[in-house]
Scaffold this motif. Structure first.
Motif, PDB file in Angstrom:
ATOM      1  N   LEU A  64       0.759  -1.136  -0.129  1.00  0.00           N
ATOM      2  CA  LEU A  64       0.144  -0.161   0.082  1.00  0.00           C
ATOM      3  C   LEU A  64       0.905   1.332   0.124  1.00  0.00           C
ATOM      4  CD1 LEU A  64      -2.761  -1.029   2.877  1.00  0.00           C
ATOM      5  CD2 LEU A  64      -2.924  -0.881   0.168  1.00  0.00           C
ATOM      6  N   LYS A  65       0.354   2.387  -0.566  1.00  0.00           N
ATOM      7  CA  LYS A  65       1.234   3.799  -0.876  1.00  0.00           C
ATOM      8  C   LYS A  65       0.775   4.237   0.578  1.00  0.00           C
ATOM      9  CE  LYS A  65       1.337   4.369  -6.013  1.00  0.00           C
ATOM     10  NZ  LYS A  65       0.885   5.318  -6.812  1.00  0.00           N
ATOM     11  N   ASP A  66      -0.243   4.046   0.886  1.00  0.00           N
ATOM     12  CA  ASP A  66      -0.674   4.831   2.316  1.00  0.00           C
ATOM     13  C   ASP A  66       0.148   4.222   3.487  1.00  0.00           C
ATOM     14  OD1 ASP A  66      -4.261   4.094   1.466  1.00  0.00           O
ATOM     15  OD2 ASP A  66      -2.880   5.725   0.867  1.00  0.00           O
ATOM     16  N   THR A  67       0.462   5.371   4.250  1.00  0.00           N
ATOM     17  CA  THR A  67       0.926   5.078   5.622  1.00  0.00           C
ATOM     18  C   THR A  67       0.062   4.254   6.601  1.00  0.00           C
ATOM     19  OG1 THR A  67       0.474   7.329   6.560  1.00  0.00           O
ATOM     20  CG2 THR A  67       2.515   7.144   5.631  1.00  0.00           C
ATOM     21  N   ALA A  68      -0.959   4.560   6.760  1.00  0.00           N
ATOM     22  CA  ALA A  68      -1.879   3.732   7.627  1.00  0.00           C
ATOM     23  C   ALA A  68      -2.184   2.343   6.933  1.00  0.00           C
ATOM     24  CB  ALA A  68      -3.278   4.341   7.979  1.00  0.00           C
ATOM     25  N   VAL A  69      -1.703   1.315   7.453  1.00  0.00           N
ATOM     26  CA  VAL A  69      -2.033  -0.023   6.862  1.00  0.00           C
ATOM     27  C   VAL A  69      -3.305  -0.798   7.706  1.00  0.00           C
ATOM     28  CG1 VAL A  69      -1.085  -2.253   6.350  1.00  0.00           C
ATOM     29  CG2 VAL A  69       0.270  -0.294   6.401  1.00  0.00           C
ATOM     30  N   LEU A  70      -4.498  -0.761   7.085  1.00  0.00           N
ATOM     31  CA  LEU A  70      -5.711  -1.489   7.516  1.00  0.00           C
ATOM     32  C   LEU A  70      -6.030  -2.596   6.530  1.00  0.00           C
ATOM     33  CD1 LEU A  70      -7.399   2.196   8.106  1.00  0.00           C
ATOM     34  CD2 LEU A  70      -6.049   0.943   9.695  1.00  0.00           C
ATOM     35  N   ALA A  71      -6.478  -3.381   7.545  1.00  0.00           N
ATOM     36  CA  ALA A  71      -7.183  -4.694   6.772  1.00  0.00           C
ATOM     37  C   ALA A  71      -8.718  -4.546   7.535  1.00  0.00           C
ATOM     38  CB  ALA A  71      -6.382  -6.017   7.315  1.00  0.00           C
ATOM     39  N   TRP A  72      -9.681  -4.562   6.586  1.00  0.00           N
ATOM     40  CA  TRP A  72     -11.147  -4.255   6.956  1.00  0.00           C
ATOM     41  C   TRP A  72     -11.134  -3.369   8.010  1.00  0.00           C
ATOM     42  CZ3 TRP A  72      -8.897  -9.565   7.388  1.00  0.00           C
ATOM     43  CH2 TRP A  72      -9.038 -10.192   6.177  1.00  0.00           C
ATOM     44  N   GLY A  73     -10.428  -2.038   7.872  1.00  0.00           N
ATOM     45  CA  GLY A  73     -10.533  -1.205   9.013  1.00  0.00           C
ATOM     46  C   GLY A  73      -9.877  -1.159  10.333  1.00  0.00           C
ATOM     47  N   ILE A  74      -8.944  -2.354  10.128  1.00  0.00           N
ATOM     48  CA  ILE A  74      -8.146  -2.566  11.482  1.00  0.00           C
ATOM     49  C   ILE A  74      -6.819  -2.516  11.214  1.00  0.00           C
ATOM     50  CG2 ILE A  74      -7.834  -4.493  13.303  1.00  0.00           C
ATOM     51  CD1 ILE A  74     -10.485  -5.931  12.243  1.00  0.00           C
ATOM     52  N   PRO A  75      -6.137  -1.555  12.214  1.00  0.00           N
ATOM     53  CA  PRO A  75      -4.546  -1.663  11.778  1.00  0.00           C
ATOM     54  C   PRO A  75      -3.917  -2.850  12.083  1.00  0.00           C
ATOM     55  CG  PRO A  75      -5.591   0.052  13.464  1.00  0.00           C
ATOM     56  CD  PRO A  75      -6.588  -0.718  13.033  1.00  0.00           C
ATOM     57  N   VAL A  76      -2.974  -3.134  11.018  1.00  0.00           N
ATOM     58  CA  VAL A  76      -2.058  -4.246  10.949  1.00  0.00           C
ATOM     59  C   VAL A  76      -0.785  -3.891  10.719  1.00  0.00           C
ATOM     60  CG1 VAL A  76      -4.335  -5.956  10.459  1.00  0.00           C
ATOM     61  CG2 VAL A  76      -2.683  -4.745   8.564  1.00  0.00           C
ATOM     62  N   GLU A  77       0.092  -4.949  10.873  1.00  0.00           N
ATOM     63  CA  GLU A  77       1.623  -4.364  10.583  1.00  0.00           C
ATOM     64  C   GLU A  77       1.852  -4.152   9.180  1.00  0.00           C
ATOM     65  OE1 GLU A  77       3.834  -7.500  12.355  1.00  0.00           O
ATOM     66  OE2 GLU A  77       4.457  -6.226  13.904  1.00  0.00           O
ATOM     67  N   SER A  78       1.501  -5.252   8.354  1.00  0.00           N
ATOM     68  CA  SER A  78       1.636  -5.012   6.685  1.00  0.00           C
ATOM     69  C   SER A  78       0.498  -5.916   6.016  1.00  0.00           C
ATOM     70  CB  SER A  78       3.039  -5.681   6.356  1.00  0.00           C
ATOM     71  OG  SER A  78       3.245  -6.941   6.694  1.00  0.00           O
ATOM     72  N   ILE A  79       0.564  -5.404   4.717  1.00  0.00           N
ATOM     73  CA  ILE A  79      -0.320  -6.195   3.674  1.00  0.00           C
ATOM     74  C   ILE A  79       0.411  -6.312   2.312  1.00  0.00           C
ATOM     75  CG2 ILE A  79      -2.396  -6.176   2.444  1.00  0.00           C
ATOM     76  CD1 ILE A  79      -3.885  -4.687   4.636  1.00  0.00           C
ATOM     77  N   LYS A  80       0.465  -7.357   1.815  1.00  0.00           N
ATOM     78  CA  LYS A  80       1.041  -7.651   0.579  1.00  0.00           C
ATOM     79  C   LYS A  80       0.296  -8.063  -0.212  1.00  0.00           C
ATOM     80  CE  LYS A  80       5.336  -6.599   1.573  1.00  0.00           C
ATOM     81  NZ  LYS A  80       5.250  -5.679   2.635  1.00  0.00           N
ATOM     82  N   PHE A  81      -0.108  -7.501  -1.619  1.00  0.00           N
ATOM     83  CA  PHE A  81      -0.788  -8.116  -2.426  1.00  0.00           C
ATOM     84  C   PHE A  81       0.066  -8.775  -3.509  1.00  0.00           C
ATOM     85  CE2 PHE A  81      -2.844  -4.485  -0.722  1.00  0.00           C
ATOM     86  CZ  PHE A  81      -4.148  -4.588  -0.828  1.00  0.00           C
TER      87      PHE A  81
END
Length: 172
Positions: A64-81
């Motif tokens: 994600l380009k965004d600084t806030a990493v959210l999965a389903w609106g919940i803060p998480v450490e990282s998301i990789k697509f």
């Protein structure tokens, strides 16, 4: 036709395994058909919220380009697509903390239905594994209680084979 006793035991065990495997694979109430608003099979190459962070021969990794990493609106450490052959196939989510784990579990169970325990797993303990399966989407959550670290895989069931082929033993 008569079968030897050991053959009948093998057939019964096989039938039980097939039946139990089918029972374990519950269905997602409302299959999301993708993750984070991105449908399975779409190209991620020019997605406005993603940036390429790594690549291999057949797999391209995006973050994600965004600084806030959210999965389903919940803060998480990282998301990789992950995209295989330029098709969105999987999202990998890493998180930490018991509170985050409980929040994610509550969201997943509320949204996708009760979790299905995999064979040999337990509701509490050092390693917990939960899964949800829809027609096109499979969600697997693994949580390590000792380190309070969790991992979620959200993947396309259709593109899972292509993804596995891209990371097969013969590729190394």
């Amino acid at each position: 036709m008569r079968f030897p006793l050991h053959t009948l035991h093998v057939l019964n065990i096989f039938a039980l395994f097939v039946t139990c495997t089918w029972c374990i694979a519950g269905t997602i109430q409302d299959d999301p058909l993708g993750f984070d608003g991105i449908k399975w099979g779409r190209s991620l190459e020019h997605h406005p919220r993603l940036v390429q962070v790594d690549r291999s021969e057949d797999i391209v990794f995006y973050g994600l380009k965004d600084t806030a990493v959210l999965a389903w609106g919940i803060p998480v450490e990282s998301i990789k697509f992950l995209a295989v052959k330029n098709q969105f196939a999987q999202a990998l989510i890493h998180y930490q903390g018991e509170d985050t784990h409980q929040t994610l579990m509550e969201y997943l169970e509320t949204t996708f239905g009760e979790h299905q325990l995999s064979p040999g797993s337990m509701m509490r303990g050092l390693n917990q594994h939960y899964s949800w399966r829809g027609h096109t989407t499979e969600i697997s959550l693994t949580y390590h209680g000792l380190t309070e670290r969790g991992f979620i895989s959200v993947q396309s069931r259709v593109l899972a084979a292509a993804l596995m082929n891209a990371v097969s033993d013969q590729k190394f």
